[in-house]
Design a protein around this motif. Structure first.
Motif, PDB file in Angstrom:
ATOM      1  N   GLN A  11       1.956  49.430 -24.294  1.00 51.33           N
ATOM      2  CA  GLN A  11       3.068  50.364 -24.748  1.00 51.33           C
ATOM      3  C   GLN A  11       3.015  50.153 -26.261  1.00 51.33           C
ATOM      4  OE1 GLN A  11       6.763  49.761 -22.864  1.00 51.33           O
ATOM      5  NE2 GLN A  11       5.898  48.016 -21.852  1.00 51.33           N
ATOM      6  N   GLY A  12       3.913  51.248 -26.908  1.00 52.05           N
ATOM      7  CA  GLY A  12       3.844  50.847 -28.131  1.00 52.05           C
ATOM      8  C   GLY A  12       3.941  52.241 -29.244  1.00 52.05           C
ATOM      9  N   SER A  13       3.102  53.382 -28.606  1.00 53.63           N
ATOM     10  CA  SER A  13       3.041  54.555 -29.289  1.00 53.63           C
ATOM     11  C   SER A  13       4.463  55.408 -29.092  1.00 53.63           C
ATOM     12  CB  SER A  13       1.880  55.228 -28.980  1.00 53.63           C
ATOM     13  OG  SER A  13       1.903  55.806 -27.736  1.00 53.63           O
ATOM     14  N   GLU A  14       4.730  56.268 -30.071  1.00 57.35           N
ATOM     15  CA  GLU A  14       5.875  56.887 -29.655  1.00 57.35           C
ATOM     16  C   GLU A  14       5.527  58.394 -28.983  1.00 57.35           C
ATOM     17  OE1 GLU A  14       8.442  56.950 -33.409  1.00 57.35           O
ATOM     18  OE2 GLU A  14       9.603  55.733 -31.977  1.00 57.35           O
ATOM     19  N   ASP A  15       4.652  59.100 -29.721  1.00 56.45           N
ATOM     20  CA  ASP A  15       4.015  60.130 -28.730  1.00 56.45           C
ATOM     21  C   ASP A  15       3.215  59.560 -27.861  1.00 56.45           C
ATOM     22  OD1 ASP A  15       5.304  62.440 -30.420  1.00 56.45           O
ATOM     23  OD2 ASP A  15       4.340  61.546 -31.965  1.00 56.45           O
ATOM     24  N   LEU A  16       3.027  60.303 -26.874  1.00 51.10           N
ATOM     25  CA  LEU A  16       2.029  60.034 -25.658  1.00 51.10           C
ATOM     26  C   LEU A  16       1.160  61.237 -25.342  1.00 51.10           C
ATOM     27  CD1 LEU A  16       4.547  58.892 -22.941  1.00 51.10           C
ATOM     28  CD2 LEU A  16       3.593  57.613 -24.962  1.00 51.10           C
ATOM     29  N   ILE A  17      -0.155  61.027 -25.014  1.00 52.98           N
ATOM     30  CA  ILE A  17      -0.775  62.251 -24.830  1.00 52.98           C
ATOM     31  C   ILE A  17      -1.390  62.245 -23.316  1.00 52.98           C
ATOM     32  CG2 ILE A  17      -3.204  63.111 -25.443  1.00 52.98           C
ATOM     33  CD1 ILE A  17      -3.114  62.028 -28.267  1.00 52.98           C
ATOM     34  N   ASN A  18      -1.124  63.272 -22.554  1.00 54.05           N
ATOM     35  CA  ASN A  18      -1.174  63.221 -21.157  1.00 54.05           C
ATOM     36  C   ASN A  18      -0.394  62.169 -20.541  1.00 54.05           C
ATOM     37  OD1 ASN A  18      -2.730  65.685 -21.627  1.00 54.05           O
ATOM     38  ND2 ASN A  18      -4.853  64.420 -21.667  1.00 54.05           N
ATOM     39  N   ASN A  19       0.823  61.587 -20.896  1.00 48.84           N
ATOM     40  CA  ASN A  19       1.547  60.578 -20.416  1.00 48.84           C
ATOM     41  C   ASN A  19       0.979  59.167 -20.621  1.00 48.84           C
ATOM     42  OD1 ASN A  19       4.081  60.562 -19.577  1.00 48.84           O
ATOM     43  ND2 ASN A  19       3.368  59.947 -17.515  1.00 48.84           N
ATOM     44  N   HIS A  20       0.033  59.224 -21.358  1.00 54.09           N
ATOM     45  CA  HIS A  20      -0.625  57.817 -21.984  1.00 54.09           C
ATOM     46  C   HIS A  20      -0.107  57.315 -23.056  1.00 54.09           C
ATOM     47  CE1 HIS A  20      -3.747  54.923 -22.090  1.00 54.09           C
ATOM     48  NE2 HIS A  20      -3.990  55.176 -23.215  1.00 54.09           N
ATOM     49  N   SER A  21       0.402  55.910 -23.054  1.00 58.39           N
ATOM     50  CA  SER A  21       0.753  55.331 -24.358  1.00 58.39           C
ATOM     51  C   SER A  21      -0.403  54.675 -25.065  1.00 58.39           C
ATOM     52  CB  SER A  21       1.931  54.240 -23.858  1.00 58.39           C
ATOM     53  OG  SER A  21       2.951  54.819 -23.531  1.00 58.39           O
ATOM     54  N   PHE A  22      -0.254  54.477 -26.241  1.00 56.29           N
ATOM     55  CA  PHE A  22      -1.200  53.687 -26.976  1.00 56.29           C
ATOM     56  C   PHE A  22      -0.553  52.688 -27.541  1.00 56.29           C
ATOM     57  CE2 PHE A  22      -2.804  57.899 -26.918  1.00 56.29           C
ATOM     58  CZ  PHE A  22      -4.195  57.889 -26.338  1.00 56.29           C
ATOM     59  N   SER A  23      -1.414  51.327 -27.800  1.00 58.59           N
ATOM     60  CA  SER A  23      -0.768  50.182 -28.315  1.00 58.59           C
ATOM     61  C   SER A  23       0.170  50.376 -29.575  1.00 58.59           C
ATOM     62  CB  SER A  23      -1.778  49.205 -28.432  1.00 58.59           C
ATOM     63  OG  SER A  23      -2.651  49.291 -27.442  1.00 58.59           O
ATOM     64  N   MET A  24      -0.236  51.162 -30.398  1.00 58.82           N
ATOM     65  CA  MET A  24       0.627  51.185 -31.563  1.00 58.82           C
ATOM     66  C   MET A  24       0.537  52.675 -32.401  1.00 58.82           C
ATOM     67  SD  MET A  24       0.245  48.619 -35.278  1.00 58.82           S
ATOM     68  CE  MET A  24      -0.992  49.546 -35.933  1.00 58.82           C
ATOM     69  N   GLU A  25       1.519  53.001 -33.206  1.00 57.39           N
ATOM     70  CA  GLU A  25       1.500  54.201 -33.790  1.00 57.39           C
ATOM     71  C   GLU A  25       1.681  54.006 -35.241  1.00 57.39           C
ATOM     72  OE1 GLU A  25       2.940  57.319 -31.487  1.00 57.39           O
ATOM     73  OE2 GLU A  25       3.248  58.725 -33.521  1.00 57.39           O
ATOM     74  N   LEU A  26       0.940  54.563 -36.313  1.00 63.20           N
ATOM     75  CA  LEU A  26       1.428  54.718 -37.599  1.00 63.20           C
ATOM     76  C   LEU A  26       1.777  55.856 -38.160  1.00 63.20           C
ATOM     77  CD1 LEU A  26       0.871  54.039 -40.696  1.00 63.20           C
ATOM     78  CD2 LEU A  26      -1.547  54.578 -40.519  1.00 63.20           C
TER      79      LEU A  26
END
Ligand code: B30
Ligand code: ZN
Length: 261
Positions: free
Chosen positions: A102-117
């Motif tokens: 988890q960590g990203s704010e926007d998700l793509i196809n309901n997938h979270s990324f570890s970080m978002e800049l």
């Protein structure tokens, strides 16, 4: 600096709307971007200026993120793409999670990324950041996604090395690496025309609905250890800021575009 919001408990995201009514609005960020639902479009070329060369930069723990600013005369700016004028760099900052899933704010196809800049830019014709945030087209934010890997990402080395110096809320230091803005604002020119874009808001109170979001499609990477350094900074209540992402908000009929260069 911090305002009176957090990511847990009685000041957490589900309570922001009590004090900040705009957080309950219809054009909130972040969102889940479903690739099957996006509208393709060819926008003019997105252009970056003032990114090359060194920038004297400062890094702050403002109680809800690690924020980097520059008080240099050479200021990055962007134009083109979905925006029809010049937007000037204000600050960049990060969102992360309690673990690498988890960590990203926007998700793509309901997938979270570890970080978002987030690279925050304001509309130059409004003269200043404070004036720009009063206008509904006042800001553009560039969103870059990072997936955790074993391999460190060299672009984060200088920042990660100095994070121990900003563990306390309100700490503010000079970044030793004068190329840090160049690396973070425009990391990969080859992928810069491949983005989603939509109208939304600040992802923290006051949640102003003034942001043209530009989310780059291609994720980059950061190592597990580099990510862990971000989780070591303190928040206003003195506990570790282990996570600082807002959950996704309803799209409510908005169109998400994908640029086809
Ligand atoms: S975001 O990119 O949507 N996450 C602000 C700017 C961008 C986003 C969120 C908030 C903003 O301008 N907030 C008020 C000013 N803040 C700067 C900040 O980054 O968040 C001032 C401060 O405390 O020092 Cu809070
Ligand atoms: Zn942000």
């Amino acid at each position: 600096v911090a305002g009176n919001f957090s990511y847990d408990g009685t000041n957490g995201p589900s309570h922001w709307g009590k004090e900040y009514k705009t957080c309950l609005g219809k054009y909130q960020s972040p969102i889940d971007i479903e690739e099957k639902d996006v509208t393709t479009m060819t926008f003019p070329e997105l252009q970056f200026s003032g990114v090359e060369g060194s920038h004297k930069a400062y890094m702050t723990n403002n109680g809800h993120t690690v924020m980097i600013q520059s008080f240099d005369s050479n200021v990055p700016s962007i134009s083109g793409g979905p925006i029809n004028s010049t937007y000037v760099f204000q600050q960049l900052h990060f969102h992360w999670g309690p673990n690498d899933n988890q960590g990203s704010e926007d998700l793509i196809n309901n997938h979270s990324f570890s970080m978002e800049l987030h690279v925050v830019l304001w509309k130059k014709e409004y003269g200043s950041y404070d004036e720009a945030i009063k206008r509904d087209d006042g800001l553009t934010v560039l969103g870059y996604l990072y997936q955790a890997t074993d391999e460190p990402n060299p672009m984060f080395e200088s920042i990660v090395q100095q994070i121990p110096d900003i563990v306390g809320v309100g700490s503010n230091i000079t970044i030793s690496d004068n190329n840090v803005l160049k690396k973070l604002v425009a990391p990969d020119i080859a992928s810069a025309q491949n983005y989603f874009t939509y109208r939304g808001s600040l992802t923290t109170p006051p949640c102003l609905e003034i942001v043209q979001w530009i989310d780059f499609v291609k994720p980059q990477h950061i190592s597990h250890e580099q990510l862990a350094a971000f989780r070591s900074i303190q928040s206003a209540d003195g506990t570790n800021l282990t996570h600082n992402f807002r959950p996704v908000q309803p799209l409510d009929g908005r169109t998400v575009y994908r640029n086809i260069a």
